[in-house]
Design a protein around this motif. Structure first.
Motif, PDB file in Angstrom:
ATOM      1  N   VAL A  46      79.775  14.139  57.226  1.00  0.00           N
ATOM      2  CA  VAL A  46      80.514  15.021  56.345  1.00  0.00           C
ATOM      3  C   VAL A  46      80.931  16.239  57.152  1.00  0.00           C
ATOM      4  O   VAL A  46      80.095  16.882  57.767  1.00  0.00           O
ATOM      5  N   ASN A  47      82.193  16.524  57.096  1.00  0.00           N
ATOM      6  CA  ASN A  47      82.738  17.676  57.822  1.00  0.00           C
ATOM      7  C   ASN A  47      82.961  18.813  56.849  1.00  0.00           C
ATOM      8  O   ASN A  47      83.299  18.620  55.701  1.00  0.00           O
ATOM      9  N   ALA A  48      82.778  20.022  57.356  1.00  0.00           N
ATOM     10  CA  ALA A  48      83.007  21.193  56.514  1.00  0.00           C
ATOM     11  C   ALA A  48      84.345  21.794  56.882  1.00  0.00           C
ATOM     12  O   ALA A  48      84.655  21.974  58.051  1.00  0.00           O
ATOM     13  N   ALA A  49      85.139  22.061  55.885  1.00  0.00           N
ATOM     14  CA  ALA A  49      86.436  22.700  56.123  1.00  0.00           C
ATOM     15  C   ALA A  49      86.340  24.155  55.681  1.00  0.00           C
ATOM     16  O   ALA A  49      85.808  24.451  54.631  1.00  0.00           O
ATOM     17  N   SER A  50      86.851  25.014  56.480  1.00  0.00           N
ATOM     18  CA  SER A  50      86.770  26.437  56.129  1.00  0.00           C
ATOM     19  C   SER A  50      87.976  26.801  55.296  1.00  0.00           C
ATOM     20  O   SER A  50      89.097  26.465  55.633  1.00  0.00           O
ATOM     21  N   GLY A  51      87.741  27.483  54.209  1.00  0.00           N
ATOM     22  CA  GLY A  51      88.815  27.927  53.331  1.00  0.00           C
ATOM     23  C   GLY A  51      89.198  29.346  53.661  1.00  0.00           C
ATOM     24  O   GLY A  51      88.643  29.988  54.545  1.00  0.00           O
ATOM     25  N   SER A  52      90.137  29.888  52.934  1.00  0.00           N
ATOM     26  CA  SER A  52      90.600  31.245  53.197  1.00  0.00           C
ATOM     27  C   SER A  52      89.571  32.279  52.745  1.00  0.00           C
ATOM     28  O   SER A  52      89.527  33.373  53.227  1.00  0.00           O
ATOM     29  N   SER A  53      88.726  31.896  51.782  1.00  0.00           N
ATOM     30  CA  SER A  53      87.763  32.863  51.278  1.00  0.00           C
ATOM     31  C   SER A  53      86.438  32.795  52.020  1.00  0.00           C
ATOM     32  O   SER A  53      85.507  33.485  51.678  1.00  0.00           O
ATOM     33  N   GLY A  54      86.368  31.964  53.019  1.00  0.00           N
ATOM     34  CA  GLY A  54      85.131  31.859  53.755  1.00  0.00           C
ATOM     35  C   GLY A  54      84.183  30.831  53.147  1.00  0.00           C
ATOM     36  O   GLY A  54      83.146  30.516  53.716  1.00  0.00           O
ATOM     37  N   PHE A  55      84.550  30.311  51.956  1.00  0.00           N
ATOM     38  CA  PHE A  55      83.730  29.286  51.317  1.00  0.00           C
ATOM     39  C   PHE A  55      84.165  27.930  51.844  1.00  0.00           C
ATOM     40  O   PHE A  55      85.351  27.651  51.948  1.00  0.00           O
ATOM     41  N   PRO A  87      82.799  20.574  51.321  1.00  0.00           N
ATOM     42  CA  PRO A  87      82.485  19.402  52.155  1.00  0.00           C
ATOM     43  C   PRO A  87      83.599  18.352  52.029  1.00  0.00           C
ATOM     44  O   PRO A  87      84.127  18.132  50.950  1.00  0.00           O
ATOM     45  N   ARG A  88      83.966  17.764  53.149  1.00  0.00           N
ATOM     46  CA  ARG A  88      84.972  16.703  53.125  1.00  0.00           C
ATOM     47  C   ARG A  88      84.295  15.386  53.425  1.00  0.00           C
ATOM     48  O   ARG A  88      83.422  15.302  54.279  1.00  0.00           O
ATOM     49  N   MET A  89      84.750  14.373  52.711  1.00  0.00           N
ATOM     50  CA  MET A  89      84.130  13.068  52.846  1.00  0.00           C
ATOM     51  C   MET A  89      84.836  12.284  53.948  1.00  0.00           C
ATOM     52  O   MET A  89      86.055  12.332  54.071  1.00  0.00           O
TER      53      MET A  89
END
Length: 140
Positions: free
Chosen positions: A1-10, A13-15
């Motif tokens: 599972v990869n984590a994608a960073s959003g604009s808000s820092g949150f 999880p990506r499958m």
């Protein structure tokens, strides 16, 4: 599972889509089993219908008639059976390939005269076919 960073820092999880390739639908598996069972039941019904021997009498002209025997096992030597019946009951007969006439009935025995009872007795006495799987059609 990869984590994608959003604009808000949150991060969401990506499958990994490759992980889905081994997934099997349990409902589809049940449908396949039902289809296999239905096909087996249809095949068994067809075999049961094919096991029935039909003995018919057909009117020709005047008082003349012929007896037809349909549904005998194709592994049997129909010419030998016909030879014995002809000799025992003093009648003539032939083996006809009903597929050539456009019907899908296999080979059919034809005997001169009303030989329904004689053929039935012959098949049962020589244990070529069980009595409960023989159907006699026609008049008389």
């Amino acid at each position: 599972v990869n984590a994608a960073s959003g604009s808000s820092g949150f991060s969401f999880p990506r499958m990994d889509l490759d992980a889905l390739s081994g997934f099997k639908d349990p409902i589809a598996a049940l449908d396949e089993e039902d289809a296999d069972k239905a096909a087996a039941a249809e095949e068994q019904d067809a075999r049961a219908k094919a096991e029935i021997v039909h003995i018919r009498v057909q009117q020709r002209n005047g008082r003349k008639c012929i007896t037809t025997v349909q549904g005998l096992n194709q592994d049997l030597d129909l010419k030998r059976i016909l030879k014995v019946i002809k000799k025992q009951h003093c009648c003539n007969g032939t083996v006809v390939d009903a597929d050539a006439e456009g019907k899908n009935m296999g080979e059919v025995l034809q005997l001169q005269g009303d030989q329904r009872a004689n053929v039935n007795k012959f098949l049962v006495d020589n244990e070529l076919h069980p009595a409960d799987k023989i159907k006699i059609h026609g008049h008389g």
